[in-house]
Design a protein around this motif. Sequence first.
Motif, mmCIF file in Angstrom:
data_model
loop_
_atom_site.group_PDB
_atom_site.id
_atom_site.type_symbol
_atom_site.label_atom_id
_atom_site.label_comp_id
_atom_site.label_asym_id
_atom_site.label_seq_id
_atom_site.Cartn_x
_atom_site.Cartn_y
_atom_site.Cartn_z
ATOM 1 N N TYR A 82 38.362 -13.608 0.491
ATOM 2 C CA TYR A 82 39.429 -14.304 -0.567
ATOM 3 C C TYR A 82 39.218 -13.310 -1.920
ATOM 4 N N GLU A 83 40.415 -13.139 -2.476
ATOM 5 C CA GLU A 83 40.532 -12.257 -3.689
ATOM 6 C C GLU A 83 40.858 -12.990 -4.696
ATOM 7 N N THR A 84 40.679 -12.685 -5.937
ATOM 8 C CA THR A 84 41.021 -13.324 -7.322
ATOM 9 C C THR A 84 42.465 -13.076 -7.400
ATOM 10 N N TRP A 85 43.273 -14.318 -7.239
ATOM 11 C CA TRP A 85 44.634 -14.009 -7.589
ATOM 12 C C TRP A 85 45.281 -14.654 -8.911
ATOM 13 N N GLY A 86 44.221 -15.045 -9.797
ATOM 14 C CA GLY A 86 44.519 -15.392 -11.000
ATOM 15 C C GLY A 86 43.367 -16.247 -11.913
ATOM 16 N N THR A 87 43.767 -16.653 -13.008
ATOM 17 C CA THR A 87 42.679 -17.000 -13.698
ATOM 18 C C THR A 87 43.361 -18.042 -14.892
ATOM 19 N N LEU A 88 43.010 -19.198 -14.983
ATOM 20 C CA LEU A 88 43.603 -20.129 -16.008
ATOM 21 C C LEU A 88 42.253 -20.365 -16.896
ATOM 22 N N PRO A 89 42.419 -19.735 -18.198
ATOM 23 C CA PRO A 89 41.414 -19.945 -19.111
ATOM 24 C C PRO A 89 41.409 -21.187 -19.926
ATOM 25 N N LYS A 90 40.404 -21.690 -20.012
ATOM 26 C CA LYS A 90 39.895 -23.102 -20.343
ATOM 27 C C LYS A 90 40.723 -24.164 -20.209
ATOM 28 N N VAL A 91 41.096 -24.186 -19.011
ATOM 29 C CA VAL A 91 41.991 -25.439 -18.706
ATOM 30 C C VAL A 91 41.396 -27.026 -18.167
ATOM 31 N N ALA A 92 40.069 -26.839 -18.325
ATOM 32 C CA ALA A 92 39.120 -27.837 -17.974
ATOM 33 C C ALA A 92 38.150 -28.137 -18.762
ATOM 34 N N GLU A 93 37.746 -29.380 -19.187
ATOM 35 C CA GLU A 93 36.789 -29.748 -19.936
ATOM 36 C C GLU A 93 35.428 -30.385 -18.959
ATOM 37 N N LEU A 94 34.158 -29.708 -18.761
ATOM 38 C CA LEU A 94 33.281 -30.518 -18.226
ATOM 39 C C LEU A 94 31.846 -30.469 -18.757
ATOM 40 N N ASP A 95 31.378 -31.681 -19.157
ATOM 41 C CA ASP A 95 30.247 -31.972 -19.980
ATOM 42 C C ASP A 95 30.578 -31.087 -21.404
ATOM 43 N N ARG A 96 31.497 -31.306 -21.679
ATOM 44 C CA ARG A 96 31.983 -30.743 -23.281
ATOM 45 C C ARG A 96 32.168 -29.308 -23.329
#
Length: 108
Positions: A82-96
């Motif tokens: 599998y190859e990196t097809w994209g990155t969504l920066p800072k789209v989730a919050e986990l443990d603050r």
Amino acid sequence: MAWLDDKRAGWVSLSPYHPRAAYHITSEISIYIDRQFQHLGLGTKMVQYAEQKAPSLEIKNIVCLIFDANLPSLGLFKKLGYETWGTLPKVAELDRNLMDLKILGKAV
């Protein structure tokens, strides 16, 4: 579902990537392996199983969405081509903590 010694060890699923009809050839893969069964090669076998089933489901691409901090999952999917097809920066919050989401993909 994956079973070992009559115990549920994990599962794998292929889900629609997007509700629009044009995306019917692409599915999102998700896997879960119970902690006591990790590092036994089940992840590799489950992903390969899903890839083998994909053509019969008219799936041409598989994508996975993985937090960038989840190095074991990123390593598994990269090892399987599998190859990196994209990155969504800072789209989730986990443990603050704000988390980037990596989108990995593979044509099958």
